[in-house]
Scaffold this motif. Structure first.
Motif: not given
Length: 306
Positions: A95, A111, A114, A284, A287
């Motif tokens: 990522l 972040l 996650f 992501f 999320y």
């Protein structure tokens, strides 16, 4: 030839940074360890991969070709690892995110949970100035960028929260009982961020709109440097609130009411419309769409109460 994956990794990092010292730092190795790996790798080729002119290391044309090949090999190795994880039902992959410098106060909170949920995802995060962020997007080097001023590009975005910018002074500044007038703001020594900064863009837009001409100004290259300069009494600045929480709480800095302030921009996570997001990047994005309101209220609700 009998080079190792580790040697490929070391040489690729040296070619990217043009420095054994910087490569060692980014790989968490000692400089001698990097030098030995580079020497062992070079011994397998009759043509120089690097050369030193003065004190600067340069990668030769042949070395650049080998670096590109090394990158492709390492990408294939990563792909094998990711496919193995995917077969086992685990989300994996890289990522890659870049953020403007003030975004360092925001991006970790976006972040954290996650990354806890998906421990096999490898995060690559670069915090830099706005110009480099835009270049990383243009070159398709990252999945996402966190910005407070949208670039003129063909992008998609997730709006996150307001970025509130206020006039900031140190504890010794005599706080007025009424907002400072535009004429009074004009007399202040103002501290600017460097050209290309999103904070500077908002600050200059405000000054231009109000026709304020600043004669006494200083330019610094980071929010931290600006904060320390204000605390030391070198001047005032128009700064994002999210970057001065601790200094406000301990009384080192104070917000000064002023005409036309606060100013606002918008934090956005952006990506190229043409970007084919990896499974990790897609996860992501989803999320963040589901959880952004909770994250923002939990970690940044304080900023709306000032």
């Amino acid at each position: 030839m009998n080079y190792t994956l580790h040697q490929l990794q070391v040489f690729l990092k040296v070619s990217e940074t043009k420095s054994i010292t910087k490569a060692a730092e980014e790989l968490y190795l000692t400089q001698p360890a990097v030098s030995i790996q580079l020497k062992n790798f070079q011994e397998q080729f009759d043509i120089p991969l690097t050369e030193v002119v003065g004190r600067q290391l340069y990668v030769t044309e042949f070395g650049q070709e080998i670096a590109r090949a090394a990158e492709n090999i390492l990408n294939e190795v990563h792909a094998i690892n990711y496919k193995t994880m995917a077969f086992k039902g685990q989300l994996s992959g890289k990522l890659k995110i870049t953020s403007v410098s003030t975004g360092k106060y925001v991006i970790p909170y976006l972040l954290a949970d996650f990354m806890k949920l998906h421990s096999e995802v490898e995060l690559m995060l670069d915090v830099t100035n706005k110009n480099r962020v835009v270049k990383s997007l243009e070159r398709n080097e990252v999945d996402f960028a966190l910005v407070s001023v949208l670039p003129d590009m063909n992008i998609q975005n997730i709006p996150l929260m307001e970025n509130q910018l206020v006039l900031v002074a140190n504890r010794n500044f005599d706080k007025p009982k009424r907002p400072l007038t535009l004429d009074e703001i004009q007399q202040l020594p103002l501290i600017y961020r460097e050209p290309g900064s999103g904070s500077r863009h908002v600050m200059e837009r405000f000054l231009e709109q109000q026709n304020i001409k600043i004669t006494k100004k200083m330019e610094l290259t980071s929010n931290e440097a600006v904060k320390q300069a204000i605390i030391a009494g070198l001047g005032c600045s128009i700064m994002p609130v999210i970057g001065i929480k601790n200094e406000l709480q301990n009384g080192d800095l104070q917000i000064i009411p002023a005409e036309g302030l606060p100013q606002f921009s918008q934090w956005n996570l952006i990506w190229l419309k043409s970007k084919n997001l990896s499974p990790a990047a897609e996860a992501f994005k989803n999320y963040l769409l589901e959880n952004k309101s909770t994250i923002i209220q939990t970690h940044f609700g304080w900023a709306t109460q000032l």
